[in-house]
Design an enzyme around this catalytic site. Structure first.
Site, PDB file in Angstrom:
ATOM      1  N   GLN A  44       0.755  -1.356  -0.109  1.00  0.00           N
ATOM      2  CA  GLN A  44      -0.034  -0.053   0.135  1.00  0.00           C
ATOM      3  C   GLN A  44       0.842   1.416   0.082  1.00  0.00           C
ATOM      4  O   GLN A  44       1.592   1.576   0.809  1.00  0.00           O
ATOM      5  CB  GLN A  44      -0.926   0.012   1.229  1.00  0.00           C
ATOM      6  CG  GLN A  44      -1.661   1.263   1.523  1.00  0.00           C
ATOM      7  CD  GLN A  44      -2.583   1.239   2.823  1.00  0.00           C
ATOM      8  OE1 GLN A  44      -2.752  -0.034   3.286  1.00  0.00           O
ATOM      9  NE2 GLN A  44      -2.825   2.373   3.444  1.00  0.00           N
ATOM     10  N   GLY A  45       1.011   1.930  -1.193  1.00  0.00           N
ATOM     11  CA  GLY A  45       1.814   3.007  -1.238  1.00  0.00           C
ATOM     12  C   GLY A  45       0.942   4.199  -0.939  1.00  0.00           C
ATOM     13  O   GLY A  45       0.458   5.065  -1.890  1.00  0.00           O
ATOM     14  N   SER A 104       1.732   6.623   2.538  1.00  0.00           N
ATOM     15  CA  SER A 104       2.523   7.668   3.358  1.00  0.00           C
ATOM     16  C   SER A 104       3.725   8.054   2.372  1.00  0.00           C
ATOM     17  O   SER A 104       4.215   7.491   1.763  1.00  0.00           O
ATOM     18  CB  SER A 104       2.984   7.192   4.576  1.00  0.00           C
ATOM     19  OG  SER A 104       1.715   6.998   5.440  1.00  0.00           O
ATOM     20  N   SER A 134       4.734  -1.152   4.013  1.00  0.00           N
ATOM     21  CA  SER A 134       4.909  -2.504   4.664  1.00  0.00           C
ATOM     22  C   SER A 134       5.223  -3.632   3.564  1.00  0.00           C
ATOM     23  O   SER A 134       4.427  -3.635   2.491  1.00  0.00           O
ATOM     24  CB  SER A 134       3.873  -2.871   5.529  1.00  0.00           C
ATOM     25  OG  SER A 134       3.643  -1.988   6.631  1.00  0.00           O
ATOM     26  N   GLU A 137      -8.958  -1.161   7.136  1.00  0.00           N
ATOM     27  CA  GLU A 137      -7.522  -1.464   8.034  1.00  0.00           C
ATOM     28  C   GLU A 137      -7.971  -1.397   9.713  1.00  0.00           C
ATOM     29  O   GLU A 137      -7.049  -2.060  10.355  1.00  0.00           O
ATOM     30  CB  GLU A 137      -6.379   0.019   7.583  1.00  0.00           C
ATOM     31  CG  GLU A 137      -5.370  -0.290   7.998  1.00  0.00           C
ATOM     32  CD  GLU A 137      -4.471   0.974   7.839  1.00  0.00           C
ATOM     33  OE1 GLU A 137      -4.630   2.235   7.717  1.00  0.00           O
ATOM     34  OE2 GLU A 137      -3.112   0.697   7.119  1.00  0.00           O
ATOM     35  N   GLU A 149      -3.140  10.852  18.057  1.00  0.00           N
ATOM     36  CA  GLU A 149      -3.696  12.262  18.125  1.00  0.00           C
ATOM     37  C   GLU A 149      -4.504  12.596  16.983  1.00  0.00           C
ATOM     38  O   GLU A 149      -5.816  13.009  17.186  1.00  0.00           O
ATOM     39  CB  GLU A 149      -2.653  13.279  18.086  1.00  0.00           C
ATOM     40  CG  GLU A 149      -1.565  13.243  19.119  1.00  0.00           C
ATOM     41  CD  GLU A 149      -0.546  12.099  19.058  1.00  0.00           C
ATOM     42  OE1 GLU A 149       0.005  12.109  19.977  1.00  0.00           O
ATOM     43  OE2 GLU A 149      -0.645  11.397  18.211  1.00  0.00           O
TER      44      GLU A 149
END
Length: 374
Positions: free
Chosen positions: A123-124, A126, A158, A242, A358
């Protein structure tokens, strides 16, 4: 199994099959390479026997049945230690995305390859400068006839070193287009010229995460997922998965580690049940919440910002469990070079990966509690 796909009967039949078909990982090698090989071995056996196909639509190579059957399979596989939750979770994150956004012909061709262990995907999302702020990503795709040329970089990807393909978010709109509306997704073959994958060594000493660089990478136009500008909607549809079904699998893994902790501390005679109470309560609260999420998904409800609650509870439970390990097994984290040390260090990232704590609390405050931005 025959219809109807009643989850309890399905679980009973699956357990019987697993008891008769030993998929236990080979002993003696706890490396990431060994985990990946075991992951593919387990998927192939489960797919060939049909279990990995239940809960997926027939149009994509599945056998139908309710989606909750996938949660049952994941819980049994990960809970028994047959597969690790990390690589297994990619099935639940990326397969629904392909089914919902890829051309039907592409989904029908590719999904069975993933579910059967023929391929691994990543999964690309970030980037070095845009992790939690996904809307600010800068990897760009520019149309060139019947292809798109991609340039940019991704990080914290990952298992990219094992992946054959990548679900990639890019920016395709110009400065006049709002950030969210300028994002487009592609399904990219990672052996395409111009792609470089570099594993990252983290403090838990496992190269699970990677940097991925795209230098003038040509992607066929028919590999676009959805339409131009659909990337943000795809990401928002993906993230609840997810934080739902794949969490169910991770919870099963955490419970198995909790059981292992109980065995060790009772063997040492150094702890009472009350010393384990906080970790058990955190895990049980998380499981109850996640169970409700699985049933909402099974009832056809669309998951959304409410899954941020699941993410906050998961991070808290995981860190509480491994804090308890550190307290009750003196030296296991600080001095021993074993699984407890590796997992304790990995647990520190639980409040970061998949969306920081956060950010999740802001989502809960603003979108669920309507508390505004202050």
């Amino acid at each position: 199994m025959t219809e109807p796909f009643e989850p309890a009967a399905f679980r009973t039949a699956l357990r019987a099959w697993l008891d008769e078909n030993d998929l236990t990982p080979p002993p003696g090698d706890d490396s990431l390479d060994a985990h990946q090989a075991q992951h593919l071995r387990a998927l192939k056996a489960l797919y060939d026997a049909g279990w990995m196909r239940y809960g997926w639509p027939e149009s994509a190579g599945g056998l139908g049945g309710p989606e909750i059957l996938r949660a049952v399979v994941g819980e049994e596989i990960v809970g028994r230690g047959i597969d690790h939750p990390g690589p297994y979770s990619m099935l639940e994150v990326l397969t629904p995305t392909m089914i919902d956004y890829a051309r039907p012909e592409l989904a029908a061709e590719m999904v069975p390859r993933l579910l059967s262990g023929q391929e691994t995907w990543c999964q690309g999302f970030s980037e070095p400068g845009s992790g939690s702020d996904l809307a600010s990503l800068t990897t760009r795709a520019v149309q060139d006839g019947d292809r798109w040329i991609v340039n940019g970089a991704k990080v914290w990807t990952s298992f990219a070193q094992y992946a054959n393909r990548c679900v990639l978010l890019t920016r395709t709109g110009g400065p006049e287009v709002a950030n969210h509306e300028a994002i487009t997704a592609f399904f990219v073959d990672l052996d395409t010229p111009g792609i470089t994958v570099r594993p990252l060594r983290t403090m838990h000493d496992v190269d699970e995460f990677c940097e991925v660089y795209f230098d003038d990478v040509a992607v066929p136009a028919d590999r676009m997922l959805g339409e131009p500008g659909d990337g943000w909607r795809l990401a928002m549809d993906l993230l609840p998965y997810e934080r739902s079904t794949c969490f169910w699998q991770r919870i099963a893994y955490l419970y198995s580690r909790f059981d292992a902790l109980i065995g060790e501390v009772r063997g040492l005679g150094t702890a009472s049940d009350s010393d384990l109470g906080e970790a058990y309560l955190a895990l049980h609260t998380l499981r109850c919440r996640s169970r409700a999420t699985q049933h909402r998904l099974a009832d056809g409800q669309k998951l959304g910002p409410d899954t941020s609650i699941d993410k906050v509870l998961l991070a808290g439970a995981e860190q509480t469990l491994y804090d308890t390990v550190r307290d009750l097994l003196p030296g296991a984290v600080e001095l021993d070079d074993g699984a407890w040390r590796t997992e304790y260090l990995y647990s520190r990232a639980a409040t970061i990966y998949g969306g920081t704590a956060e950010v999740q609390r802001n989502i809960i405050a603003r979108r669920l509690l309507d508390l505004g931005k202050e």
